[in-house]
Design an enzyme around this catalytic site. Structure first.
Site, PDB file in Angstrom:
ATOM      1  N   CYS A 191       6.969  -1.784   8.805  1.00  0.00           N
ATOM      2  CA  CYS A 191       6.459  -1.908   7.431  1.00  0.00           C
ATOM      3  C   CYS A 191       7.635  -2.335   6.542  1.00  0.00           C
ATOM      4  O   CYS A 191       8.678  -1.684   6.552  1.00  0.00           O
ATOM      5  CB  CYS A 191       5.866  -0.592   6.942  1.00  0.00           C
TER       6      CYS A 191
ATOM      7  N   ILE B  13       3.289 -10.090  14.598  1.00  0.00           N
ATOM      8  CA  ILE B  13       4.322  -9.565  13.718  1.00  0.00           C
ATOM      9  C   ILE B  13       3.686  -8.676  12.635  1.00  0.00           C
ATOM     10  O   ILE B  13       2.486  -8.780  12.378  1.00  0.00           O
ATOM     11  CB  ILE B  13       5.103 -10.720  13.004  1.00  0.00           C
ATOM     12  N   ASN B  14       4.517  -7.850  11.990  1.00  0.00           N
ATOM     13  CA  ASN B  14       4.097  -7.189  10.762  1.00  0.00           C
ATOM     14  C   ASN B  14       4.294  -8.195   9.622  1.00  0.00           C
ATOM     15  O   ASN B  14       4.645  -9.354   9.861  1.00  0.00           O
ATOM     16  CB  ASN B  14       4.927  -5.913  10.537  1.00  0.00           C
ATOM     17  N   THR B  15       4.086  -7.780   8.399  1.00  0.00           N
ATOM     18  CA  THR B  15       4.120  -8.701   7.254  1.00  0.00           C
ATOM     19  C   THR B  15       5.554  -9.121   6.895  1.00  0.00           C
ATOM     20  O   THR B  15       6.523  -8.450   7.232  1.00  0.00           O
ATOM     21  CB  THR B  15       3.470  -8.022   6.042  1.00  0.00           C
TER      22      THR B  15
ATOM     23  N   GLY C 265      -6.354  -8.914  10.764  1.00  0.00           N
ATOM     24  CA  GLY C 265      -6.327  -7.985   9.631  1.00  0.00           C
ATOM     25  C   GLY C 265      -6.804  -8.650   8.354  1.00  0.00           C
ATOM     26  O   GLY C 265      -7.906  -8.401   7.876  1.00  0.00           O
TER      27      GLY C 265
ATOM     28  N   MET D 187       0.835  -1.206   0.000  1.00  0.00           N
ATOM     29  CA  MET D 187       0.000   0.000   0.000  1.00  0.00           C
ATOM     30  C   MET D 187       0.872   1.260   0.000  1.00  0.00           C
ATOM     31  O   MET D 187       0.569   2.237  -0.669  1.00  0.00           O
ATOM     32  CB  MET D 187      -0.905   0.029   1.235  1.00  0.00           C
TER      33      MET D 187
HETATM   34  O1  RRO Z   1       0.840   0.666   4.148  1.00  0.00           O
HETATM   35  C1  RRO Z   1       1.465  -0.394   3.917  1.00  0.00           C
HETATM   36  O2  RRO Z   1       1.880  -0.672   2.777  1.00  0.00           O
HETATM   37  C2  RRO Z   1       1.797  -1.356   4.977  1.00  0.00           C
HETATM   38  C3  RRO Z   1       2.169  -1.018   6.263  1.00  0.00           C
HETATM   39 BR1  RRO Z   1       2.116   0.729   6.869  1.00  0.00          BR
HETATM   40  C4  RRO Z   1       2.613  -2.013   7.168  1.00  0.00           C
HETATM   41  O3  RRO Z   1       3.003  -1.772   8.315  1.00  0.00           O
HETATM   42  N1  RRO Z   1       2.638  -3.287   6.733  1.00  0.00           N
HETATM   43  C5  RRO Z   1       2.251  -3.630   5.482  1.00  0.00           C
HETATM   44  O4  RRO Z   1       2.302  -4.821   5.127  1.00  0.00           O
HETATM   45  N2  RRO Z   1       1.818  -2.653   4.628  1.00  0.00           N
END
Ligand code: RRO
Length: 305
Positions: A128, A189-191, A263, A71
């Site tokens: 991110c 975790i984040n991605t 999510g 994103m």
């Molecule tokens: O906005 C993104 O692309 C995004 C964010 Br901020 C994040 O923390 N983790 C992600 O997979 N996408």
């Protein structure tokens, strides 16, 4: 119905499910809808100082066992976003403001502004995986994680949640650093950083080439990270990554999470996922003799703390 209420770093939740940052959380109205559907708390989209359009399209690829997104931190900027927080707060459940920034000071200042906007807690996006100059680029070394948390602690009163990256050799080291810096809670975790290529056109599919993998494919990574973090720190942990059922949530809690975030399953299944996960958790707890969610936390560890 089993009482699912929990308390995590001073936040009282009616149940342990939260909306993860990045899905249905750009407007106050969409956050109210998520609250109405039963979430215990809401984490906002990650917000920066200035408005940002994000990465070029395509920004999401649907895969068999998850989503790949880039994103690129689209958001309206902290000043305008205060209105959305105001609206979301009408829900009565805790609203956790996620922030990102390009420097340590910027992140701490944004956390302060998020608190002023009415957020009940702040989540620092240190993770991110695909935004140049932001997220994991600042959150990949223990030294910077510690100093960002310390700076933020000096400028805020609300609980600080540090959201960490799994794209590292030791997430436990990052968690220890966040705890030393004064974070009240770890979010893991984040991605996972990944990519997809279209064989016909021989091109990367995402406009940004690289993106973050989420959903069922990453659940074992998330559970492993929470397990390692639980053995490394004393502060509570919130688990996130691939949760779509009561048993998924319970797995994270047994690894050491006090609450969970959802999510991708909101994207794939809709807001009914919160009610479904809670119902399935209650059933499991009843059938297995757990009176409160707290009793599940960390039970998969040989020596529970
Ligand atoms: O906005 C993104 O692309 C995004 C964010 Br901020 C994040 O923390 N983790 C992600 O997979 N996408």
């Amino acid at each position: 119905m089993t009482d699912l209420s929990v308390e995590v770093c001073g936040l009282r939740l009616r149940n342990p499910t939260m909306l993860a940052s990045g899905v249905l959380d750009e407007t106050g109205k969409s956050m109210l809808a998520v609250a109405k559907a039963g979430a215990g708390a809401i984490v906002t989209k990650s917000i920066g100082r200035d408005p940002r359009v994000g990465h070029p399209n395509p920004t999401v690829v649907e895969l068999d066992h998850g989503l790949l997104n880039a994103m690129g931190l689209p958001n309206p900027g902290i000043e305008l976003y205060a209105e959305e927080i105001n609206e979301a707060k009408k829900s009565g459940i805790p609203i956790i403001g996620s922030v990102f920034g390009g420097t340590e000071e910027e992140i701490a200042d944004l956390a302060m502004l998020m608190e002023r906007s009415g957020a009940d807690a702040v989540e620092l996006n240190l993770s991110c995986p695909h935004a140049k100059g932001y997220g994991a680029e600042l959150g990949s070394t223990p030294e910077r994680v510690e100093s960002i948390c310390r700076l933020t602690r000096g400028k805020t009163k609300v609980p600080i949640l540090a959201k960490l990256t799994p794209n590292t050799s030791s997430i436990a080291d990052l968690a220890r650093a966040a705890e030393r810096g004064g974070a009240h809670c770890i979010v893991a975790i984040n991605t996972l950083k990944g990519m997809a290529i279209d064989p016909e056109s021989r091109q990367p599919i995402l406009g940004n080439k690289f993106g973050g993998l989420s959903g069922p494919a990453i659940k074992p990574v998330g559970v492993r990270c929470v397990y390692e973090i639980y053995e490394a720190v004393q502060i509570p942990i919130i688990g996130v990554g691939g949760i779509a059922s009561g048993k998924d949530a319970i797995e994270y809690m047994m690894a050491g999470a006090s609450a969970v975030q959802i999510g991708t399953a909101v994207w794939t299944e809709g807001t009914g996922i919160f009610g479904k996960v809670c119902k399935e958790m209650s059933k499991f707890m009843k059938e297995n003799g757990y009176a409160t969610p707290r009793e599940l936390v960390g039970v998969a560890h040989p020596a529970r703390r």
